[in-house]
Design an enzyme around this catalytic site. Structure first.
Site, PDB file in Angstrom:
ATOM      1  N   HIS A  57       6.605  -4.994  -2.623  1.00  0.00           N
ATOM      2  CA  HIS A  57       6.500  -3.597  -3.047  1.00  0.00           C
ATOM      3  C   HIS A  57       7.459  -2.697  -2.274  1.00  0.00           C
ATOM      4  O   HIS A  57       7.285  -1.479  -2.244  1.00  0.00           O
ATOM      5  CB  HIS A  57       5.068  -3.093  -2.840  1.00  0.00           C
ATOM      6  N   HIS A 219       0.946  -5.497  -9.239  1.00  0.00           N
ATOM      7  CA  HIS A 219       1.110  -6.951  -9.146  1.00  0.00           C
ATOM      8  C   HIS A 219       1.262  -7.570 -10.533  1.00  0.00           C
ATOM      9  O   HIS A 219       1.195  -8.788 -10.682  1.00  0.00           O
ATOM     10  CB  HIS A 219      -0.098  -7.588  -8.450  1.00  0.00           C
TER      11      HIS A 219
END
Length: 333
Positions: A57, A219
């Site tokens: 991320h 995700h």
């Protein structure tokens, strides 16, 4: 799969080593167990902020370690929570006696592992508070989550709480500010393409060439609906509507508008979406007084974006404007 990697097993270690070399003026990297701390940690008399979670991320969370933001970040494997051991080690490394605030995205593994680390730190005499970020309005009780997911609003919690800690607020006061930001921030995202986790070697989900996923998780978790692709303005309206309706935001509100790229979206497209989000808010009498546009909470190479809106007051605005010096955010110094 085309990726600029060597061995998939070494992706996080090699990336964090790169962070250490690129930002040696800002951070120190510890490798066993792995965590990132600001160069001058622990800072005497200051409440320390620790966050972390699965890698993939970036720049979240390691890119936000430094003056005015996080004191430490703990990277787990790609899309997988770090274990309690490095979280505990990072907590000990930055504690100066004023206490430590854990900022945790609402994913089951993150919550459990940070909770365990906080209990172990308390047993060692370190006072820890925890704020769980759950700003995603798309879905509840998703694949990895009990309740709403923590997504791009995490950056705003970390920045504003970090500024409160930097000015000398107590642990309870910093936790209260972080809680306030979380209560007033809402986000939602959209995916145009899936991403490929390095060790998996294949897309995390499938989308047809003409499909997009509304309300995607960071995700690749399922969102609200899968639809045929639309013009950018229509997509913005689809995801901004639920955000505005949730608190709800109302005419007269002053807000920070944050358009976040998922990793594979060109900046030119982010500004196209920002433009219309700004226009929609203005049409509702909601005044955008602070802005952020760019790739800050990504999902590897996923194409897509999220919109985050934070309701501001004078104190939150002052804390947002306060100086920050990290790899990914820096102003005022």
């Amino acid at each position: 799969m085309k990726k600029l990697i060597n061995d998939p097993k070494n992706v996080v270690d090699e990336a964090v080593a790169g962070v250490a070399l690129a930002h040696a003026d800002l951070v120190t990297v510890v490798t066993d167990p792995i965590y990132i701390v600001r160069k001058d940690a622990p800072v005497a008399g200051k409440v320390a902020l620790v966050s972390g979670g699965g890698s993939g991320h970036e720049p979240l969370h390691g890119g936000f370690v430094g003056y005015g933001m996080l004191d430490a970040a703990v990277p787990g494997p790609v899309f997988t929570s770090p274990t309690p051991d490095p979280i505990l080690a990072a907590t000990k490394a930055v504690d100066s006696g004023a206490g430590v605030l854990h900022i945790v995205k609402n994913y089951t593994g993150d919550v459990l592992n940070f909770e365990t680390a906080a209990d172990l730190a308390a047993a060692d005499g370190i006072e820890v508070r925890t704020v769980v970020v759950d700003d995603d309005v798309a879905v509840k009780d998703s694949l990895y989550t009990a309740g709403r997911r923590g997504v791009a609003g995490t950056v705003l919690v970390e920045k504003i709480a970090g500024a409160a800690a930097q000015r000398g607020d107590s642990l309870d006061e910093v936790a209260e500010i972080a809680t306030k930001v979380n209560s007033q921030v809402r986000s939602m995202g959209v995916a145009l393409t899936p991403c490929v986790v390095p060790h998996a070697g294949e897309p995390s989900f499938t989308l047809a060439e003409d499909e997009i996923e509304i309300g995607i998780g960071i995700h690749g978790e399922p969102g609200r609906e899968r639809i045929k692709i639309e013009p950018a303005d229509a997509i913005v309206e689809r995801i901004l509507g639920p955000i505005v309706d949730d608190i709800p935001f109302a005419s007269g509100d002053k807000v920070l508008l944050f358009v976040n790229g998922m990793g594979g979206t060109p900046q030119i497209e982010l500004y196209i979406t920002f433009r219309h989000a700004f226009e929609v808010l203005a049409s509702k009498g909601i005044e955008v007084t602070r802005t952020l546009v760019g790739n800050y909470v990504t999902s590897l190479e996923m194409q897509g974006f999220s919109i985050t809106v934070l309701k501001l007051d004078d104190e939150l605005t002052e804390l947002w404007d306060a100086p920050v010096q990290t790899a990914a955010l820096r102003w005022g110094r």
